[in-house]
Design a protein around this motif. Structure first.
Motif, PDB file in Angstrom:
ATOM      1  N   ILE C 176     -27.352  42.643   0.701  1.00 31.05           N
ATOM      2  CA  ILE C 176     -25.939  43.053   0.719  1.00 31.05           C
ATOM      3  C   ILE C 176     -25.072  41.972   0.086  1.00 31.05           C
ATOM      4  O   ILE C 176     -24.164  42.255  -0.703  1.00 31.05           O
ATOM      5  N   ALA C 177     -25.385  40.724   0.394  1.00 30.82           N
ATOM      6  CA  ALA C 177     -24.613  39.620  -0.190  1.00 30.82           C
ATOM      7  C   ALA C 177     -24.788  39.565  -1.711  1.00 30.82           C
ATOM      8  O   ALA C 177     -23.828  39.359  -2.457  1.00 30.82           O
ATOM      9  N   ARG C 178     -25.998  39.771  -2.156  1.00 29.10           N
ATOM     10  CA  ARG C 178     -26.206  39.760  -3.614  1.00 29.10           C
ATOM     11  C   ARG C 178     -25.465  40.922  -4.274  1.00 29.10           C
ATOM     12  O   ARG C 178     -24.970  40.789  -5.394  1.00 29.10           O
ATOM     13  N   THR C 180     -22.688  42.130  -3.203  1.00 26.19           N
ATOM     14  CA  THR C 180     -21.300  41.662  -3.259  1.00 26.19           C
ATOM     15  C   THR C 180     -21.082  40.865  -4.540  1.00 26.19           C
ATOM     16  O   THR C 180     -20.127  41.110  -5.292  1.00 26.19           O
ATOM     17  N   MET C 181     -21.984  39.932  -4.785  1.00 29.35           N
ATOM     18  CA  MET C 181     -21.876  39.139  -6.020  1.00 29.35           C
ATOM     19  C   MET C 181     -21.981  40.045  -7.246  1.00 29.35           C
ATOM     20  O   MET C 181     -21.202  39.916  -8.193  1.00 29.35           O
ATOM     21  N   GLN C 183     -21.388  43.228  -7.685  1.00 27.31           N
ATOM     22  CA  GLN C 183     -20.175  44.016  -7.966  1.00 27.31           C
ATOM     23  C   GLN C 183     -19.099  43.116  -8.574  1.00 27.31           C
ATOM     24  O   GLN C 183     -18.449  43.477  -9.563  1.00 27.31           O
ATOM     25  N   ASN C 184     -18.928  41.942  -7.979  1.00 29.51           N
ATOM     26  CA  ASN C 184     -17.964  40.983  -8.541  1.00 29.51           C
ATOM     27  C   ASN C 184     -18.295  40.626  -9.993  1.00 29.51           C
ATOM     28  O   ASN C 184     -17.417  40.543 -10.847  1.00 29.51           O
ATOM     29  N   GLN C 185     -19.574  40.410 -10.230  1.00 27.03           N
ATOM     30  CA  GLN C 185     -20.004  39.998 -11.566  1.00 27.03           C
ATOM     31  C   GLN C 185     -19.662  41.047 -12.626  1.00 27.03           C
ATOM     32  O   GLN C 185     -19.128  40.734 -13.691  1.00 27.03           O
ATOM     33  N   MET C 187     -17.476  43.449 -12.392  1.00 26.28           N
ATOM     34  CA  MET C 187     -16.009  43.555 -12.523  1.00 26.28           C
ATOM     35  C   MET C 187     -15.479  42.453 -13.424  1.00 26.28           C
ATOM     36  O   MET C 187     -14.590  42.688 -14.254  1.00 26.28           O
ATOM     37  N   ALA C 188     -16.040  41.257 -13.277  1.00 22.76           N
ATOM     38  CA  ALA C 188     -15.585  40.133 -14.112  1.00 22.76           C
ATOM     39  C   ALA C 188     -15.932  40.379 -15.578  1.00 22.76           C
ATOM     40  O   ALA C 188     -15.111  40.154 -16.477  1.00 22.76           O
TER      41      ALA C 188
ATOM     42  N   SER D 215     -23.120  35.141  -1.626  1.00 23.12           N
ATOM     43  CA  SER D 215     -22.250  36.270  -1.969  1.00 23.12           C
ATOM     44  C   SER D 215     -21.449  36.060  -3.247  1.00 23.12           C
ATOM     45  O   SER D 215     -20.878  37.014  -3.782  1.00 23.12           O
ATOM     46  N   MET D 238     -13.648  38.352  -8.195  1.00 27.75           N
ATOM     47  CA  MET D 238     -12.797  39.501  -8.500  1.00 27.75           C
ATOM     48  C   MET D 238     -12.205  40.129  -7.244  1.00 27.75           C
ATOM     49  O   MET D 238     -11.174  40.784  -7.310  1.00 27.75           O
TER      50      MET D 238
END
Ligand SMILES: [Ca+2]
Ligand SMILES: [Ca+2]
Ligand SMILES: [Ca+2]
Ligand SMILES: [Ca+2]
Ligand SMILES: [Ca+2]
Ligand SMILES: [Ca+2]
Lengths: 271, 271, 271, 271, 271, 271
Positions: C176-178, C180-181, C183-185, C187-188, D215, D238
């Protein structure tokens, strides 16, 4: 072009949640003979129709109705999944009745669709378009349609028999009635077409070009001759052109095949 | 149990190699309505048959014959591939006619099967068993069979039209004739069954349990009323029980669906 | 080229065997949005990448990580299956709790894989590569990736909710934490790309060539106008070029289609 | 419930027959990101929608529109196939240009559908429902939708580029414009939802339960550090919660897995 | 856990673009016996391995190498597609040689992947995981592996024969050599395992429980006795336990099956 | 051409109904290595056989036998389904043992096939022909056959272990014995072929054309050198031509790939 109206064609209100039944009900939504199949089959037959407007309009009428049937069943499944105890792991371990429900559910109803219907059948196999046919020959396709409505009504009846939920049965009683109509409808359309052509599809291919000596012969390839007692083994053929013949000991009429060795670049067998 | 005899049921001898046609011919071998489909459909119907021995024997007769049809077409395809110029890359680059042949072949006929037939259709899609049905209701299944033989004969005829090879046409003329018989056969079997039951499958479900107010209504969901002119829109219904009714403006009879929010552990939408 | 190191990226140690949960966990291994999907999607995007090395390297970094995620989940499943009572038929018949477990298992975990993970989803459907996309347009594909990580994290969270096993939850908390990363990645990466082009994919197609009168119109095809209240129905369009327009009564702009009869060799409909 | 109107949403009139292009055009009808996909995806999202009526209505609006897009492309394909020289075998053998056309056609357009559109993609692979998602989480699904419209518009543009037929281009210019709107629409819906929740799906899962030390870490698994130069490798994450960290040498955090031998009744390996 | 290094395991540099060959080369990337198959087969065998570390390490070694083979072929295909004339529609119409190329390409290489490799075979059929096996019995699986490497090398050789491009042939010569090793490797591993057990999989099932009277009988079900001349028809059996026996006229040993009518709620056949 | 005899090859008589076991038994009917697979694999190998009549006859003998195995298992499944309590919904809700049975059944056994066998595996996935191979190279294919019989016997043994029904075990003991013979048979045929050629398939490709420096090298891609202890890592190679070499630190021999940007009409990435 299409328009949607919010009301369902008929009620889809279960009396109680039942996630195991929701799994079963998927069969008539996304199965081989489910509503998605007739919906897509009729729509493609309509869009590809190269005939009389009367047929095209009729096919589009029923194709459009079938979208509403998909909608009703999807709605029913989503409600049957309301209240599904997918989480209560610990309690389930203690209570075998809950465990049986969990074991009997489709896990994707929780994990993938979040308690929604899925476009799959009762074993979770995705719907695919090879379930459908639009051949460009209406008589051929109306036979496909009569078959689909026959298999479909049979499956809905079996699902009716395997629930006692009054709300589910109410919806199924509507679908069964529509399948009664749709079987009647395709029989009527078939009869109408058969008045203008021979019963054998395609009727425009000259029978002189087929190997006519075997066009009306029933061949007995499974030992025992019980099959000789059927309507198909004697009497006038159904197309009215000839008589059925029963061949008790069918003979091979072809060669013993012998293929040439493959060319070197294929790297076939060495012996 | 089965026995094999080396001779083919009928000749399968092409006059010339033709790898592009070999690709097309795959449709009636491993396609949706190819010989593999009727073979497996009939065999499973026979093995699952819970009825009169007359039917079971008949189904096994035809199922066994269909294995021979698969054999004939496979043999034909292997011979059509003999002489396929899959290697002459350089020549092909110079000669567009050879290039067209190479481009039109199924590459798996060279790479995978080494110039043999494959259990796939004309686009290389593998045969799968969802093409078949054995429902445990013979009337339903015989309609499936009539449809399969109708679509099948139509496809064989189209393939006949797209070759001029005398050997290929000779084999196809045999298959077309057998499909003439098989359409007749299933029509005969259907007629026989319909004499013992209502035409609507399944005939054992009490119609009082279906929503009878819509059992004979044709509903007009595509604007324009050309569909009202068909046999399905008025007159006696085909099952002889009621009369067709044309509903020009069908009304929704169901609720506007409103699903409950999903429980917290589903992590549904936040709005 | 790749190298493997024996240690898992993170612990995969269940506290107890649980064959029913093993079946469910397959969803995030071989399902539509499981780890096999992101692994193969990213690897193919990387191999096909025709852009800046910065992107190619980044995609290969994450694609390589995903192989390790497949490895962790496969390892977890194999351990969850240790101790699965697949044999004790007689005892199961007497003890409904064991029966529920047997009924809820994937039978292939015993018969086919011998208590190993399978490359399939939670209903046993095999993974296939149509789950992935590598389009040659990075902005399009990064949106596919953001979607995959969103669906994926949602599914892992739902699986977290349906077990209380501390070891399983520990592994899932890592995944789940990965996600999170990841999705952030994506988006960036999307934000970075959007700074160099319009938001609409592909941004290189001249909008003068599209039918611009409908490029910003929301069309109301489902009766009722609740949809007019959304951000999509009025105000500046998201690409900053125009304004959203709400079309309450969309009109057909096209012809009534009328297809020609098919040529004789098609053997189409006779009417 | 749905209603059909005979006029197409926009013109679908090719200037000339082109059976090779008909094959290609199938991609946006029955391919992974074709109109059948968005049609079924949106309809199921709408039927399963457990949220605000504003969203449900909006999804049903666009889902209903997409049926009309399927209709337009199917109609276009049927017309592109009018005049396809599928029979003129002998002439083709002499004229390589005709041969190239025959080789480039989808043979099922002649044999199976009788010059009609098929619910398949450009290589003849049937549409299946695993192309779609309706997860019960609108933010997740709207990202799926934005992706589908991005891939879809990209494919339509590529098809626009590979024909010069004015009639085909006219229809495609409409579809491209609608995809412009639909990308805008989903971006707008996403923005609206993100105002009520964190950007990471699902936002309702407490981040304290995830392994937070990883994360926000970008891990370098492909040698070379070009990836460190991207927006994803440093700066604010993000979701606004943390900062990206670049891990140049990621370490394994898990055990070396060691599975137990399988029980005797599995008949595993002997060594 | 895995790491990626940028250099390919071996050169993948075509001398010229060739989009028709790119389509063919897909067979050994994403086909039934392509590199994706051995990659996933070996990785799952390794992850599920419950045996001696020597075997697990060996399987992971080769599984990891196979990812590099997928990478090489994908890279090659992307380069073969560079320069594919997918747009020059008008010129193609005039030049049949270009037309042949366009007709022979996989249209998805342009429309879907934008001149990138796809995870599919040479007819565009997607790779799926039912191509693989990891049974939990190493001897069984090593036979699967030997078969995969045999079919695989055969296909690569056929592809070598159908191109003259020096760069392509250079890469294929590497893959052919590795397949030489991999066939040798699995033969060695099989020999090693067979020294510890009987040759018949699974060797742990007591032969006293099988119907031993038919354990070494060759049965002649196809008329003609040419098959009696093979090694399998007489002499010591390969497991060293018994002697082969040739049964010229095999007899049925079972009942004539007669199924009971189905219960009423199944709505089976009426006769 | 084929003939059918009514008696089964061996008894298929369960002692008791068991619908949950019926679901499992489907694996060896319609699964990846079930009887349908070997039946179709052998028949196609026989029909495509371009070699010595001895082999063709042998393959047709066993292919024909396998149809009888499909028949036996289908018959067994239909009888195991007799008496399945698919309807007694209310009682099931009260009795968890019945509930467990219902949850463990394949719902299609009631809804679709009406208590008949289906051509699918134990998770309901349809049989498809990509399970089979007929390559045109007998040595390659006999290895495929040996693998199929090894996986098949392993699965039958596992099914034997998971029932105590004497009738079912009786039938399985026959199938296990035949698989003993069939493994022996293919080993014998392989040995015979290998006497006429090198062990490496295809043996007709000149090894001088392969990259011989890596033809006998075992490469260590997973850290740790346990794999060096195997027979595959040192000593004479199995084809007798060279010696195995262990490469502890395999090096990349290829380029760092760098693809060209795609042409404008592809509308690739903007960066
Ligand atoms: Ca008979
Ligand atoms: Ca109408
Ligand atoms: Ca609306
Ligand atoms: Ca890196
Ligand atoms: Ca024989
Ligand atoms: Ca190693």
């Amino acid at each position: 072009m299409f328009f949607h109206t919010k009301e369902l064609q008929y009620n889809a209100k279960p009396s109680n949640p039942d996630p195991v039944y929701a799994k079963k009900l998927q069969e008539i939504l996304g199965g081989q003979f489910g509503e998605m199949t007739v919906m897509m089959q009729y729509l493609f037959q309509g869009w590809n129709c190269r005939g009389d407007e009367k047929y095209k309009d009729m096919i589009m009428d029923i194709g459009t109705e079938e979208i509403a049937h998909v909608e009703m069943i999807a709605t029913m499944i989503a409600q049957l999944l309301d209240g599904a105890p997918v989480r209560e792991q610990e309690e389930a371990a203690k209570d075998p009745a809950i465990g049986a429900v969990l074991g009997g559910m489709n896990p994707q109803h929780a994990i993938v669709s979040g308690l929604g219907a899925t476009p799959t059948d009762s074993v979770g196999y995705p719907w695919n378009s090879r379930y459908t046919i639009a051949s460009g020959n209406l008589l051929a396709d109306f036979r496909a349609n009569l078959n689909a409505e026959s298999q479909g009504r049979l499956q809905v009846v079996r699902l009716y028999e395997s629930t006692t939920d009054p709300g589910v049965r109410d919806m199924l009683s509507f679908l069964i009635a529509r399948d009664t109509m749709h079987q009647n409808q395709w029989m009527a359309a078939i009869e109408e077409l058969e008045q203008n052509q021979k019963a054998i599809v395609p009727s425009t291919f000259p029978q002189t070009l087929e190997k006519q000596e075997v066009s009306y012969s029933f061949m007995n390839f499974s030992n025992g001759e019980e099959s000789s007692k059927g309507r198909w083994a004697s009497g006038k053929s159904m197309d009215g052109i000839s008589n059925f013949e029963y061949v008790a000991n069918p003979k091979a009429m072809g060669q013993i095949p012998k293929l040439k060795p493959s060319p070197a670049y294929i790297h076939g067998s060495v012996m």
